[in-house]
Scaffold this motif. Structure first.
Motif, PDB file in Angstrom:
ATOM      1  N   GLY A   1      48.145  38.856  33.641  1.00 32.22           N
ATOM      2  CA  GLY A   1      48.481  39.398  34.948  1.00 32.22           C
ATOM      3  C   GLY A   1      49.854  40.027  34.949  1.00 32.22           C
ATOM      4  O   GLY A   1      50.480  40.214  33.902  1.00 32.22           O
ATOM      5  N   GLY A   2      50.336  40.350  36.123  1.00 32.62           N
ATOM      6  CA  GLY A   2      51.585  41.077  36.256  1.00 32.62           C
ATOM      7  C   GLY A   2      52.800  40.351  35.710  1.00 32.62           C
ATOM      8  O   GLY A   2      53.706  40.972  35.152  1.00 32.62           O
TER       9      GLY A   2
ATOM     10  N   CYS B   1      47.474  46.892  40.020  1.00 25.95           N
ATOM     11  CA  CYS B   1      48.449  47.907  40.420  1.00 25.95           C
ATOM     12  C   CYS B   1      49.688  47.869  39.526  1.00 25.95           C
ATOM     13  O   CYS B   1      50.280  48.913  39.219  1.00 25.95           O
ATOM     14  CB  CYS B   1      48.856  47.711  41.880  1.00 25.95           C
ATOM     15  N   GLU B   2      50.065  46.681  39.085  1.00 30.97           N
ATOM     16  CA  GLU B   2      51.212  46.572  38.184  1.00 30.97           C
ATOM     17  C   GLU B   2      50.891  47.125  36.805  1.00 30.97           C
ATOM     18  O   GLU B   2      51.705  47.819  36.184  1.00 30.97           O
ATOM     19  CB  GLU B   2      51.665  45.119  38.083  1.00 30.97           C
TER      20      GLU B   2
ATOM     21  N   SER C   1      40.763  38.565  40.778  1.00 27.48           N
ATOM     22  CA  SER C   1      41.982  37.955  41.322  1.00 27.48           C
ATOM     23  C   SER C   1      42.180  36.532  40.828  1.00 27.48           C
ATOM     24  O   SER C   1      43.272  35.971  40.948  1.00 27.48           O
ATOM     25  CB  SER C   1      41.926  37.956  42.852  1.00 27.48           C
TER      26      SER C   1
ATOM     27  N   ARG D   1      44.294  40.822  35.957  1.00 26.09           N
ATOM     28  CA  ARG D   1      44.543  40.896  37.389  1.00 26.09           C
ATOM     29  C   ARG D   1      45.882  41.589  37.626  1.00 26.09           C
ATOM     30  O   ARG D   1      46.581  41.930  36.683  1.00 26.09           O
ATOM     31  CB  ARG D   1      44.494  39.522  38.051  1.00 26.09           C
ATOM     32  N   ASP D   2      46.233  41.791  38.894  1.00 24.68           N
ATOM     33  CA  ASP D   2      47.429  42.556  39.269  1.00 24.68           C
ATOM     34  C   ASP D   2      47.313  43.983  38.735  1.00 24.68           C
ATOM     35  O   ASP D   2      48.218  44.514  38.076  1.00 24.68           O
ATOM     36  CB  ASP D   2      48.703  41.880  38.739  1.00 24.68           C
TER      37      ASP D   2
ATOM     38  N   HIS E   1      38.242  43.084  35.869  1.00 30.62           N
ATOM     39  CA  HIS E   1      39.362  42.456  36.556  1.00 30.62           C
ATOM     40  C   HIS E   1      38.856  41.503  37.638  1.00 30.62           C
ATOM     41  O   HIS E   1      37.736  41.618  38.128  1.00 30.62           O
ATOM     42  CB  HIS E   1      40.288  43.504  37.177  1.00 30.62           C
TER      43      HIS E   1
END
Length: 231
Positions: free
Chosen positions: A105-106, A130-131, A146, A127-128, A144
């Motif tokens: 993740g981010g 957008c990052e 959450s 996940r994340d 992906h």
């Protein structure tokens, strides 16, 4: 197996990083399309079912494989592998294609960037998103979610793995672009580079004959006649 390896608990293994091809070979592959590399490797190599989560289609992932095998939904050994990578490495993770829990993740992205990681290939979920779409860290994954991972193990680092239909050895050269990802065996990289260049030269000649209308009809007619068609 040495004495130290024999003492690993079942399901755990941490091997040393394996050196990849020379830097000049790696840099040359950065300009080779993955599709052309695959053609030079008999068209039966390369990833299946991965998608890119970085934003720009023209971003190229290219570097030496550090491999990780994890239990689906658990990223303990991915964290450990990130402590072992060198700048320019690609982290390649066999997560069994599981999409129920993200493996990276981010927050992990903030570890990857300062270590100079060349990118990640995840046979599992992230996940994340957008990052990960931000510039600077190419990543390919199966999907992906959450839902976050556990950190219990087991797992193995720098062992032969299967990732999205590819056999990947530690030290292989990993190349990824908008068409997908391919693993080039480290010991064969120079030869495959030469074959890829030759294939691109052949494609350039075909493009020119298509453009000028001078393509040889025998290119396909001969194949059809060999199959018994009265061409």
């Amino acid at each position: 197996m040495n004495k130290e390896q024999a003492q690993w608990p079942a399901g755990y293994r941490i091997n040393a990083r394996v050196e990849g091809p020379p830097t000049d070979i790696i840099e040359a592959f950065r300009n080779m399309p993955v599709a052309a590399i695959g053609d030079a490797m008999s068209r039966h190599a390369g990833s299946i079912g991965l998608r890119q989560y970085h934003q720009h289609l023209d971003t190229v992932l290219c570097g030496t494989a550090v491999t990780v095998r994890v239990r689906p939904g658990d990223n303990l050994m991915i964290h450990k592998a990130l402590m072992m990578v060198k700048a320019g490495d690609v982290l390649v993770v066999d997560g069994g294609g599981d999409l129920t829990q993200a493996l990276v993740g981010g927050l992990m992205r903030t570890t990857c960037a300062p270590r100079g990681l060349a990118g990640l290939v995840i046979d599992g979920a992230v996940r994340d998103v957008c990052e990960w779409a931000e510039d600077g860290m190419p990543i390919f994954a199966k999907g992906h979610t959450s839902r976050g991972p556990g950190k219990d193990g087991p797992g193995e680092i720098n062992v032969p793995i299967s990732c999205a239909g590819m056999a990947v050895m530690p030290g292989d050269l990993i190349v990824g672009d908008a068409d997908g990802v391919i693993a080039v065996p480290g010991a064969e990289a120079a030869d495959i580079l030469a074959r890829t260049r030759a294939h691109l030269e052949k494609e350039a000649r075909i493009r020119e004959s298509n453009r000028t209308g001078t393509a040889d009809p025998e290119r396909f007619d001969a194949i059809l006649r060999a199959k018994g068609l009265p061409i």
